[in-house]
Design a protein around this motif. Structure first.
Motif, mmCIF file in Angstrom:
data_model
loop_
_atom_site.group_PDB
_atom_site.id
_atom_site.type_symbol
_atom_site.label_atom_id
_atom_site.label_comp_id
_atom_site.label_asym_id
_atom_site.label_seq_id
_atom_site.Cartn_x
_atom_site.Cartn_y
_atom_site.Cartn_z
ATOM 1 N N SER A 98 -31.623 -29.314 39.577
ATOM 2 C CA SER A 98 -32.850 -30.128 39.598
ATOM 3 C C SER A 98 -33.994 -29.364 38.967
ATOM 4 C CB SER A 98 -33.222 -30.503 41.035
ATOM 5 O OG SER A 98 -32.243 -31.361 41.563
ATOM 6 N N ASP A 113 -31.467 -37.542 38.176
ATOM 7 C CA ASP A 113 -31.210 -36.535 39.212
ATOM 8 C C ASP A 113 -30.485 -37.178 40.387
ATOM 9 O OD1 ASP A 113 -31.043 -34.337 40.799
ATOM 10 O OD2 ASP A 113 -33.179 -33.843 40.755
ATOM 11 N N GLU A 114 -29.171 -36.987 40.448
ATOM 12 C CA GLU A 114 -28.320 -37.529 41.512
ATOM 13 C C GLU A 114 -28.645 -38.992 41.807
ATOM 14 O OE1 GLU A 114 -26.347 -35.262 43.771
ATOM 15 O OE2 GLU A 114 -27.106 -33.308 43.142
HETATM 16 MG MG MG Z 1 -31.007 -31.110 43.147
#
Ligand code: MG
Ligand code: ADP
Length: 360
Positions: free
Chosen positions: A43, A158-159
């Motif tokens: 991240s 991000d995810e």
């Molecule tokens: Mg992360």
């Protein structure tokens, strides 16, 4: 569409360096997945590309230009997060329009882009709804829509699927991949899930402790992991590791391990006799054999985990670690029984015992 390049990118939080000099070049239109365990810096790296996190040293380039000092809004990127970050009091249409209104696009252009994105994402009938009136999958699609209407040079994810249930996750990963191919927008996608990485990526970047372990196409990483970390991270259940010493006799190269265990190695194995190695064998490359082949070795069956199409078998090998193998025929297996195992020689990986690096 644009290239994204990182050169010697480092990140410190206070005195702690969490990204240790990352070099990476992402091609135009490429779908790159950053994968690695929680806390490895995925991240942080993505947020440095986005401009949400300052770069401590090194260069971030988008479309060939250094963007280190540009704020996120001037980088021509759109980001999709795990928590969607939709405005609860705005309708689907208003959520998708919002960024474009801020940028003072003409109303007709805004309407055209929102309609086109809604059409692509199957949201046309939901434009008047509020986020609370949507399922998790629909909300994720709205978040995607908000990114698409921006028509950015780069998508950053991000995810984005972590909040969805398993079945929807599988469906959405197919949708996102198809969408990315259709739009051909350069994309960087972060996940901790190696199956997501394998199924979606053109190229995977495996990260660990703030650095890159290996970059490659999904099957290249599976077939030719550069080191034990990648070998153990890519593939499920994980690769078995058996430490031992390479020996050579008339029958060819052999791994000698604890408890008198012998595993035949491929004839083209270049390791010299006496070399201390770790032998890596994936569960799908180990099988139970009824015969008395000279290259089979004994094991004791401990327990089994049926999944339906496949059964995972866990067995103790003499003096060695427990190993896992995959079989399609679970019915004849009794825990506690003596079995013989056989490794598919051509699929055995050898790693340096000290460094974990793969040996040619
Ligand atoms: Mg992360
Ligand atoms: P990942 O996304 O791979 O799970 P992160 O990039 O979020 O990992 O975090 C990488 C490391 O940096 C972790 O050790 C995390 O605790 C640390 N970290 C992330 N953000 C901050 C912050 N704002 N302040 C201090 N440490 C941080």
């Amino acid at each position: 569409m644009a290239t994204v390049e990182l050169e010697g990118v480092r990140k410190n939080f206070g005195n702690l360096e969490v990204v240790h000099g990352v070099d990476l070049a992402i091609g135009e239109g490429e779908f790159t997945v950053l994968v690695g365990p929680s806390g490895c810096g995925k991240s942080t790296l993505l947020r440095m590309i986005a401009g949400l996190e300052e770069v401590t040293s090194g260069a971030v380039m988008i479309g060939g230009e250094v963007v280190n000092h540009l704020p996120p809004k001037d980088r021509d990127i759109a980001m999709v997060f795990q928590n969607y970050a939709l405005y609860p009091h705005k309708t689907v249409a208003a959520n998708m329009e919002f960024g474009l209104k801020l940028r003072r696009l003409p109303d007709a252009e805004i309407r055209r882009r929102v309609a086109a994105a809604a059409d692509i994402l199957g949201l046309a009938d939901l434009l008047g709804r509020y986020p609370r009136q949507l399922s998790g999958g629909q909300r994720q699609r709205v978040a995607m829509g908000r990114a698409i209407v921006r028509d950015p040079q780069v998508f950053l994810f991000d995810e984005p699927l972590s909040n969805l249930d398993a079945k929807l996750r599988v469906q959405m990963r197919t949708e996102i991949k198809a969408l990315q191919k259709r739009l051909a927008t350069t994309s960087v996608y972060v996940t901790h899930d190696q199956v997501e990485a394998m199924t979606m990526a053109d190229r995977i970047v495996v990260m660990h402790n703030g650095h890159i372990e290996q970059v490659g196409a999904p099957l290249d990483l599976y077939e030719k992991p550069a080191n034990m970390f990648v070998a153990g991270f890519i593939g499920s259940p994980a690769m078995n590791f058996i430490p031992g010493t390479v020996a050579r006799d008339g029958a060819g190269p052999t791994l000698r391990a604890a408890g008198g265990l012998r595993i035949r190695l491929n004839h083209d194995c270049a390791c010299e006799a006496g070399r201390e190695v770790v032998c890596g064998i994936r569960p799908e490359h180990l099988s139970i054999t009824d015969g008395d082949e000279p290259d089979a070795f004994p094991a004791e069956l401990r327990y089994i985990e049926p999944t339906g199409s496949q059964t995972f078998v866990f067995a103790d090998i003499p003096g060695g670690p427990q190993v896992c193998l995959i079989t399609a025929q679970p019915r004849a297996l009794t825990p506690g029984s003596a079995i013989r195992l056989r490794a598919a020689r051509e699929w055995i990986h050898l790693f340096d015992r000290e460094t974990g690096a793969v040996l040619a």
